[in-house]
Design an enzyme around this catalytic site. Structure first.
Site, PDB file in Angstrom:
ATOM      1  N   ASP A  94       0.852  -1.182   0.000  1.00  9.94           N
ATOM      2  CA  ASP A  94       0.000   0.000   0.000  1.00  9.94           C
ATOM      3  C   ASP A  94       0.898   1.247   0.000  1.00  9.94           C
ATOM      4  O   ASP A  94       1.798   1.358   0.823  1.00  9.94           O
ATOM      5  CB  ASP A  94      -0.862  -0.057   1.277  1.00  9.94           C
ATOM      6  CG  ASP A  94      -2.012   0.919   1.269  1.00  9.94           C
ATOM      7  OD1 ASP A  94      -2.372   1.423   0.187  1.00  9.94           O
ATOM      8  OD2 ASP A  94      -2.578   1.156   2.362  1.00  9.94           O
ATOM      9  N   HIS A  95       0.659   2.166  -0.908  1.00  8.40           N
ATOM     10  CA  HIS A  95       1.422   3.424  -0.982  1.00  8.40           C
ATOM     11  C   HIS A  95       2.940   3.265  -1.032  1.00  8.40           C
ATOM     12  O   HIS A  95       3.653   3.865  -0.221  1.00  8.40           O
ATOM     13  CB  HIS A  95       1.070   4.355   0.192  1.00  8.40           C
ATOM     14  CG  HIS A  95      -0.299   4.920   0.088  1.00  8.40           C
ATOM     15  ND1 HIS A  95      -0.635   5.897  -0.820  1.00  8.40           N
ATOM     16  CD2 HIS A  95      -1.447   4.610   0.738  1.00  8.40           C
ATOM     17  CE1 HIS A  95      -1.923   6.171  -0.700  1.00  8.40           C
ATOM     18  NE2 HIS A  95      -2.442   5.397   0.221  1.00  8.40           N
ATOM     19  N   ASP A 116       2.799   5.098  -5.573  1.00  4.61           N
ATOM     20  CA  ASP A 116       2.021   6.322  -5.403  1.00  4.61           C
ATOM     21  C   ASP A 116       2.879   7.525  -5.793  1.00  4.61           C
ATOM     22  O   ASP A 116       3.649   8.042  -4.994  1.00  4.61           O
ATOM     23  CB  ASP A 116       1.554   6.421  -3.952  1.00  4.61           C
ATOM     24  CG  ASP A 116       0.759   7.694  -3.695  1.00  4.61           C
ATOM     25  OD1 ASP A 116       0.590   8.497  -4.643  1.00  4.61           O
ATOM     26  OD2 ASP A 116       0.307   7.881  -2.560  1.00  4.61           O
ATOM     27  N   GLU A 146      -1.681   5.965  -8.942  1.00  5.98           N
ATOM     28  CA  GLU A 146      -2.661   6.914  -8.375  1.00  5.98           C
ATOM     29  C   GLU A 146      -2.613   8.252  -9.094  1.00  5.98           C
ATOM     30  O   GLU A 146      -1.555   8.797  -9.387  1.00  5.98           O
ATOM     31  CB  GLU A 146      -2.403   7.127  -6.872  1.00  5.98           C
ATOM     32  CG  GLU A 146      -3.359   8.161  -6.268  1.00  5.98           C
ATOM     33  CD  GLU A 146      -3.445   8.168  -4.733  1.00  5.98           C
ATOM     34  OE1 GLU A 146      -3.219   7.123  -4.111  1.00  5.98           O
ATOM     35  OE2 GLU A 146      -3.757   9.235  -4.180  1.00  5.98           O
ATOM     36  N   GLY A 191      -7.657   8.190   7.224  1.00  2.00           N
ATOM     37  CA  GLY A 191      -7.817   8.482   8.641  1.00  2.00           C
ATOM     38  C   GLY A 191      -9.261   8.473   9.115  1.00  2.00           C
ATOM     39  O   GLY A 191     -10.175   8.090   8.379  1.00  2.00           O
ATOM     40  N   HIS A 223      -9.245   4.485  -2.069  1.00  2.00           N
ATOM     41  CA  HIS A 223      -8.529   4.498  -0.785  1.00  2.00           C
ATOM     42  C   HIS A 223      -9.392   5.213   0.246  1.00  2.00           C
ATOM     43  O   HIS A 223     -10.399   5.812  -0.085  1.00  2.00           O
ATOM     44  CB  HIS A 223      -7.218   5.259  -0.940  1.00  2.00           C
ATOM     45  CG  HIS A 223      -6.141   4.455  -1.582  1.00  2.00           C
ATOM     46  ND1 HIS A 223      -4.960   4.177  -0.965  1.00  2.00           N
ATOM     47  CD2 HIS A 223      -6.084   3.846  -2.785  1.00  2.00           C
ATOM     48  CE1 HIS A 223      -4.214   3.440  -1.772  1.00  2.00           C
ATOM     49  NE2 HIS A 223      -4.877   3.228  -2.884  1.00  2.00           N
ATOM     50  N   ASN A 266     -10.197   0.080  -0.082  1.00  2.00           N
ATOM     51  CA  ASN A 266      -9.271  -0.009   1.042  1.00  2.00           C
ATOM     52  C   ASN A 266      -9.952   0.378   2.351  1.00  2.00           C
ATOM     53  O   ASN A 266     -10.511   1.465   2.457  1.00  2.00           O
ATOM     54  CB  ASN A 266      -8.097   0.947   0.837  1.00  2.00           C
ATOM     55  CG  ASN A 266      -7.231   0.568  -0.347  1.00  2.00           C
ATOM     56  OD1 ASN A 266      -7.538  -0.372  -1.075  1.00  2.00           O
ATOM     57  ND2 ASN A 266      -6.148   1.300  -0.532  1.00  2.00           N
TER      58      ASN A 266
END
Ligand code: ZN
Length: 321
Positions: A94-95, A116, A146, A191, A223, A266
């Protein structure tokens, strides 16, 4: 010694995405960095017969240790079989922020990586993504790129404002880079504080539909798609926590998105909240408890229920393994 994901029983996301786009559902991408989270994910996915993408951020990889993670993924494959289900399992970065990190992950059993480059200029993003794709495809590893920037904070990824994906750029990006899937920014965010209190949480489905029109059938990724259930925030706050004004994406909007070309969603923050709520409750109600299994066990159970709920009611991936 480099290891291929194929040798440890994992699959890439290529076929899973093709089926998901056709079938009008999305595959869960759940983040993990410890044993209880991994157990909960595998139990939930076997019980609902859902394919799954196990996600690890670069921060999680440092936290858990790269070697241990590779064996945890291998263990997950065997554990799923032991539970009686042979579900397709992807291990995904991820990322990823550099070419080197992507290569390192591919060499240690990852079946899929995200590069990313969204914070770079369009041209630099294209160049970086293309370089990762060229390497990854040699090993049949899938790559997620992305375009657009998500607001919010997640591990090392942070941004103040949304920069919505520009639909007029997607075709060019996908063609030039050769990526297998594309993460877009349409108002989801990282978040637990996704929206300001009093505002109407809404994702821009109009941008999604415009993007779909330009690259029909191409796998889209969302995401930052936790819903931040108020009941979990309440348990946390009732048991000594202090989460103020945490607001997420309504699940109906995600269900709507999952029916389209969105084929990977995600979910990380909701798992963190469920786990924290369960642990806080035990520690608050039983102050004399000091056996980690007595609070991590309930946390694992809460995660398992949350993951199953998402699969059945939001993603629609149940029965698709
Ligand atoms: Zn993300």
């Amino acid at each position: 010694m480099p290891v291929s994901y194929k040798d440890i029983g994992l699959v890439s996301s290529k076929e899973l995405f093709a089926k998901a786009v056709k079938g009008g559902y999305a595959i869960p991408a759940y983040n993990f960095n410890n044993m209880e989270q991994l157990q909960a994910i595998i139990m939930a996915c076997v019980e609902t017969s859902s394919p799954v993408i196990l996600q690890v951020s670069s921060g999680a990889r440092k936290y858990a240790n790269a070697t241990l993670l590779r064996y945890m993924a291998e263990g997950a494959v065997e554990y799923a079989k032991e539970l009686g289900g042979s579900i397709p399992i992807v291990l995904h970065l991820d990322h990823g922020d550099t070419y080197e990190l992507c290569v390192s992950c591919i060499e240690s059993g990852f079946a899929s990586v995200m590069i990313d480059g969204s914070h770079h200029s369009f041209e630099e993003n294209v160049a970086l993504t293309k370089k990762v794709v060229e390497y990854a495809h040699k090993y049949d590893v899938t790559v997620e790129g992305e375009l657009g920037i998500l607001a919010g904070i997640e591990d090392e990824v942070k941004a103040k404002e949304h920069v919505y994906t520009k639909p007029e750029e997607v075709e060019d990006f996908v063609t030039k880079t050769g990526v297998d899937s594309l993460a877009i920014a349409i108002g989801t965010s990282h978040g637990a504080y996704k929206f300001k209190p009093g505002t109407n949480p809404e994702i821009r489905l109009d941008i999604l539909h415009e993007i779909e029109k330009r690259i029909p059938g191409f796998p889209i990724v969302l995401h930052g798609s936790s819903s931040v259930p108020p009941e979990l925030v309440k348990i946390i706050n009732d048991n000594g926590g202090k989460l103020e004004d945490a607001i997420g994406i309504p699940e109906e909007q995600l269900r709507e998105a999952a029916k389209s070309a969105v084929c990977k969603i995600n979910i990380d923050s909701d798992g963190r909240l469920a786990m924290t709520a369960a642990i806080r409750k035990v520690l608050n109600e039983k102050p004399a408890e000091f056996d980690p299994r007595k609070y991590l066990g309930p946390a694992r159970e809460a995660l398992r229920e949350l993951y199953k709920h998402k699969i059945i009611n939001v993603l629609g991936s149940n029965g698709k393994a």
